[in-house]
Design a protein around this motif. Structure first.
Motif, PDB file in Angstrom:
ATOM      1  N   SER A 197      20.900 -45.059  -0.242  1.00  0.00           N
ATOM      2  CA  SER A 197      19.738 -45.900   0.071  1.00  0.00           C
ATOM      3  C   SER A 197      19.211 -45.525   1.456  1.00  0.00           C
ATOM      4  O   SER A 197      19.775 -44.666   2.146  1.00  0.00           O
ATOM      5  CB  SER A 197      20.114 -47.381   0.016  1.00  0.00           C
ATOM      6  OG  SER A 197      20.616 -47.815   1.262  1.00  0.00           O
ATOM      7  N   GLY A 198      18.140 -46.173   1.880  1.00  0.00           N
ATOM      8  CA  GLY A 198      17.528 -45.871   3.166  1.00  0.00           C
ATOM      9  C   GLY A 198      18.486 -45.999   4.339  1.00  0.00           C
ATOM     10  O   GLY A 198      18.449 -45.193   5.276  1.00  0.00           O
ATOM     11  N   SER A 199      19.368 -46.984   4.286  1.00  0.00           N
ATOM     12  CA  SER A 199      20.294 -47.200   5.409  1.00  0.00           C
ATOM     13  C   SER A 199      21.256 -46.030   5.588  1.00  0.00           C
ATOM     14  O   SER A 199      21.658 -45.716   6.708  1.00  0.00           O
ATOM     15  CB  SER A 199      21.096 -48.489   5.197  1.00  0.00           C
ATOM     16  OG  SER A 199      20.217 -49.590   5.140  1.00  0.00           O
TER      17      SER A 199
ATOM     18  N   TYR B 176      15.978 -55.018  10.649  1.00  0.00           N
ATOM     19  CA  TYR B 176      16.220 -53.571  10.570  1.00  0.00           C
ATOM     20  C   TYR B 176      16.512 -52.954  11.935  1.00  0.00           C
ATOM     21  O   TYR B 176      17.314 -52.029  12.037  1.00  0.00           O
ATOM     22  CB  TYR B 176      15.071 -52.876   9.835  1.00  0.00           C
ATOM     23  CG  TYR B 176      15.079 -53.262   8.382  1.00  0.00           C
ATOM     24  CD1 TYR B 176      16.050 -52.762   7.527  1.00  0.00           C
ATOM     25  CD2 TYR B 176      14.175 -54.189   7.873  1.00  0.00           C
ATOM     26  CE1 TYR B 176      16.106 -53.147   6.198  1.00  0.00           C
ATOM     27  CE2 TYR B 176      14.216 -54.582   6.540  1.00  0.00           C
ATOM     28  CZ  TYR B 176      15.189 -54.058   5.706  1.00  0.00           C
ATOM     29  OH  TYR B 176      15.249 -54.447   4.392  1.00  0.00           O
TER      30      TYR B 176
ATOM     31  N   ARG C  12      20.011 -53.794  12.533  1.00  0.00           N
ATOM     32  CA  ARG C  12      20.893 -52.956  11.716  1.00  0.00           C
ATOM     33  C   ARG C  12      21.095 -51.588  12.377  1.00  0.00           C
ATOM     34  O   ARG C  12      22.192 -51.020  12.317  1.00  0.00           O
ATOM     35  CB  ARG C  12      20.327 -52.783  10.304  1.00  0.00           C
ATOM     36  CG  ARG C  12      21.289 -52.048   9.379  1.00  0.00           C
ATOM     37  CD  ARG C  12      20.730 -51.857   7.982  1.00  0.00           C
ATOM     38  NE  ARG C  12      20.535 -53.125   7.289  1.00  0.00           N
ATOM     39  CZ  ARG C  12      19.945 -53.229   6.086  1.00  0.00           C
ATOM     40  NH1 ARG C  12      19.517 -52.148   5.456  1.00  0.00           N
ATOM     41  NH2 ARG C  12      19.807 -54.403   5.520  1.00  0.00           N
TER      42      ARG C  12
ATOM     43  N   ILE D 134      11.406 -49.146  15.083  1.00  0.00           N
ATOM     44  CA  ILE D 134      11.127 -49.460  13.677  1.00  0.00           C
ATOM     45  C   ILE D 134       9.608 -49.466  13.516  1.00  0.00           C
ATOM     46  O   ILE D 134       8.913 -50.185  14.247  1.00  0.00           O
ATOM     47  CB  ILE D 134      11.714 -50.848  13.292  1.00  0.00           C
ATOM     48  CG1 ILE D 134      13.158 -51.012  13.784  1.00  0.00           C
ATOM     49  CG2 ILE D 134      11.586 -51.071  11.787  1.00  0.00           C
ATOM     50  CD1 ILE D 134      14.173 -50.075  13.199  1.00  0.00           C
TER      51      ILE D 134
ATOM     52  N   CYS E 260       7.365 -50.176  10.658  1.00  0.00           N
ATOM     53  CA  CYS E 260       7.025 -51.512  10.143  1.00  0.00           C
ATOM     54  C   CYS E 260       8.331 -52.266  10.008  1.00  0.00           C
ATOM     55  O   CYS E 260       9.212 -51.849   9.253  1.00  0.00           O
ATOM     56  CB  CYS E 260       6.325 -51.411   8.788  1.00  0.00           C
ATOM     57  SG  CYS E 260       6.097 -53.022   7.993  1.00  0.00           S
TER      58      CYS E 260
ATOM     59  N   THR F 203      10.193 -54.629   8.361  1.00  0.00           N
ATOM     60  CA  THR F 203       9.956 -55.226   7.049  1.00  0.00           C
ATOM     61  C   THR F 203      10.409 -56.683   6.975  1.00  0.00           C
ATOM     62  O   THR F 203       9.968 -57.427   6.101  1.00  0.00           O
ATOM     63  CB  THR F 203      10.692 -54.382   5.979  1.00  0.00           C
ATOM     64  OG1 THR F 203      10.578 -53.002   6.348  1.00  0.00           O
ATOM     65  CG2 THR F 203      10.087 -54.561   4.616  1.00  0.00           C
TER      66      THR F 203
ATOM     67  N   ASP G 263      12.401 -45.284  12.433  1.00  0.00           N
ATOM     68  CA  ASP G 263      12.675 -45.793  11.091  1.00  0.00           C
ATOM     69  C   ASP G 263      11.322 -46.176  10.504  1.00  0.00           C
ATOM     70  O   ASP G 263      10.789 -47.238  10.786  1.00  0.00           O
ATOM     71  CB  ASP G 263      13.625 -47.002  11.175  1.00  0.00           C
ATOM     72  CG  ASP G 263      13.779 -47.710   9.828  1.00  0.00           C
ATOM     73  OD1 ASP G 263      13.042 -47.368   8.871  1.00  0.00           O
ATOM     74  OD2 ASP G 263      14.628 -48.615   9.739  1.00  0.00           O
TER      75      ASP G 263
ATOM     76  N   MET H  41      10.831 -46.325   7.308  1.00  0.00           N
ATOM     77  CA  MET H  41      11.225 -46.532   5.912  1.00  0.00           C
ATOM     78  C   MET H  41      10.115 -47.155   5.094  1.00  0.00           C
ATOM     79  O   MET H  41       9.745 -46.639   4.050  1.00  0.00           O
ATOM     80  CB  MET H  41      12.452 -47.454   5.903  1.00  0.00           C
ATOM     81  CG  MET H  41      13.366 -47.257   4.749  1.00  0.00           C
ATOM     82  SD  MET H  41      14.263 -45.703   4.807  1.00  0.00           S
ATOM     83  CE  MET H  41      15.391 -45.946   6.160  1.00  0.00           C
ATOM     84  N   SER H  42       9.577 -48.280   5.570  1.00  0.00           N
ATOM     85  CA  SER H  42       8.633 -49.042   4.745  1.00  0.00           C
ATOM     86  C   SER H  42       7.177 -48.707   5.070  1.00  0.00           C
ATOM     87  O   SER H  42       6.276 -49.364   4.557  1.00  0.00           O
ATOM     88  CB  SER H  42       8.886 -50.544   4.926  1.00  0.00           C
ATOM     89  OG  SER H  42       8.658 -50.916   6.274  1.00  0.00           O
TER      90      SER H  42
ATOM     91  N   LYS I 283       9.902 -46.648  -1.407  1.00  0.00           N
ATOM     92  CA  LYS I 283       8.965 -47.479  -0.641  1.00  0.00           C
ATOM     93  C   LYS I 283       7.542 -46.984  -0.911  1.00  0.00           C
ATOM     94  O   LYS I 283       7.152 -46.928  -2.066  1.00  0.00           O
ATOM     95  CB  LYS I 283       9.376 -47.493   0.815  1.00  0.00           C
ATOM     96  CG  LYS I 283      10.837 -48.012   0.981  1.00  0.00           C
ATOM     97  CD  LYS I 283      10.980 -49.269   1.776  1.00  0.00           C
ATOM     98  CE  LYS I 283      12.371 -49.849   1.625  1.00  0.00           C
ATOM     99  NZ  LYS I 283      12.803 -50.702   2.685  1.00  0.00           N
TER     100      LYS I 283
END
Ligand SMILES: *Cc1c(COP(=O)(O)O)cnc(C)c1O
Length: 395
Positions: free
Chosen positions: A75-77, A102, A105, A149, A151, A153, A178, A180-181, A204
């Motif tokens: 996954s993304g993480s 995030y 995280r 980060i 966006c 999320t 990051d 990701m989104s 995403k």
């Protein structure tokens, strides 16, 4: 262009729309692309990996061959952890810019892998600003990298990434993002925003199915990353070196997910790339937010910080409003919404991304109105405490 290319509500499937930030609603043809098995060592599949990586580097705006794309299983993480553990040397130190789950995280990831870090935590939704990043970098010369980060999320805030990138570059440090989104729908052009590496994932804004993430990194930074990683499988340099040499992933790749992703990339290009995708998501957001506001709902964020990715709404103050009931009623009408993640006030989120257009967003708003009526809630106005909390944004 076929009918499937333009269909947003595919009548062949009765599944609910996922108003979530991924996994999200995908096109029928994306799902269909998974109906075939591929040998991971075979030349056909190696060509698929190469095509995917070339297209992703192009989406980042690199025309000079200065960047490479390195996909990572999971996954993304997993991919975020691989980026942090590979790009930051064992004796490096990271400034983490957090304003939600995030960012926190990323800090937790660094803690677990034993990398030094320092945290700017803006709480649930205030953006980290360039001046405070500059001050933190001046105050601590040991900091080598900054993770931001794009966006966040958890609230839906679109952080001021260009402003942050300018400061990080001016202070001679390296930026990791990051995205990701956001990647694929919000521009992150290497010619305009200076960064060493960014991560995103398959499920995403490119609208693929889950199974892998990808790092897009400056080749000089990738070369420098050799031997940094804390992990065998989450080593971006090793994955890159193996791919350059053999065209293969080091360990079993998610073959069906990659086949689906290539179809998702085809649809992305057909829609006009990052600009086209971003424009549809923006319309989705504008139509949905205007409709929800007309029902009395209020957004957590002021318009200036609203992303076209996901929007947080306060729960209504009305005593008959119960989120779990609202969720179930929305699901029964074909829409899966997303719980909130704020610590101070109750909220929920509605995603704007995935294979949906404004027609579907109008149906979302109509469904929300029906759900409120069924619950006996005559106005969706939030509690005074929520408004007071939001006022801090302007402060
Ligand atoms: C989705 C997302 C991730 C990765 O989450 P996974 O559940 O591991 O895929 C990381 N950062 C942000 C900002 C995200 O939106």
């Amino acid at each position: 262009m076929t009918a499937t290319d333009t269909a947003f509500a595919d009548p062949r499937l009765g599944e609910p729309f996922l108003l979530t930030p991924g996994p999200l609603t995908t096109a029928f043809s994306v799902k269909e692309a998974m109906l075939r098995d591929w040998g991971s060592w075979d030349g056909d599949f190696r060509a698929m990996t190469k095509s995917m990586c070339d297209q992703l580097v192009a989406l980042a705006g690199d025309t000079r061959g200065a960047f490479a794309c390195v996909p990572i299983q999971g996954s993304g993480s997993f991919c975020c952890e691989a980026m942090l553990g590979s790009m930051v040397p064992q004796d490096g130190k990271v400034l983490v810019l957090a304003n939600g789950a995030y960012g926190l995280r990323a800090a937790e990831t660094l803690r677990v892998m034993g990398r030094a870090y320092t945290l700017i935590d803006k709480g649930d939704y205030l953006p980290p600003r360039g001046d405070e990043v500059g001050q933190a970098l001046d105050a601590d010369p040991a900091i080598t990298h900054v993770i931001a980060i794009h966006c966040e999320t958890s609230s839906g805030i679109l952080n001021p990434i260009a402003e942050i990138a300018d400061v990080v570059a001016a202070k001679g440090r390296r930026l990791l993002i990051d995205s990701m989104s956001a990647f694929g729908a919000v521009e992150l052009d290497v010619n305009r925003i200076q960064y060493d590496a960014m991560v995103s994932s398959a499920n995403k804004c490119i609208e693929g199915v889950p199974g892998f993430g990808f790092v897009i990194a400056r080749k000089t930074a990738l070369e420098a990353a050799k031997g940094n990683a804390h992990s065998l499988s989450l080593d971006v340099h090793a994955q890159w070196a193996a791919m350059v040499k053999t065209g293969q992933w080091r360990f079993t790749p998610p073959t069906h997910t990659i086949a689906a992703f290539l179809e998702a990339l085809r649809l992305h290009a057909l829609e006009g790339g990052v600009a086209g995708r971003g424009a549809r998501y923006t319309r989705n957001r504008d139509v949905m937010v205007a409709g929800m506001r007309a029902l009395g709902f209020e957004t957590l964020l002021a318009d200036a910080w609203l992303s076209p990715i996901i929007v947080t709404f306060f729960n209504p103050a009305h005593p008959s409003f119960v989120f779990s009931t609202f969720y179930d009623l929305m699901k029964a009408k074909g829409f899966i919404i997303y719980p909130g993640k704020l610590t101070v006030v109750d909220s929920f989120r509605v995603g704007c991304i995935g294979r949906m257009d404004e027609t579907i967003m109008r149906r979302v708003v109509a469904a929300a109105a029906e759900c409120l009526a069924e619950m006996g809630v005559d106005t969706a106005a939030p509690p005074a405490a929520a408004i007071a909390e939001r006022a801090k944004l302007a402060a």
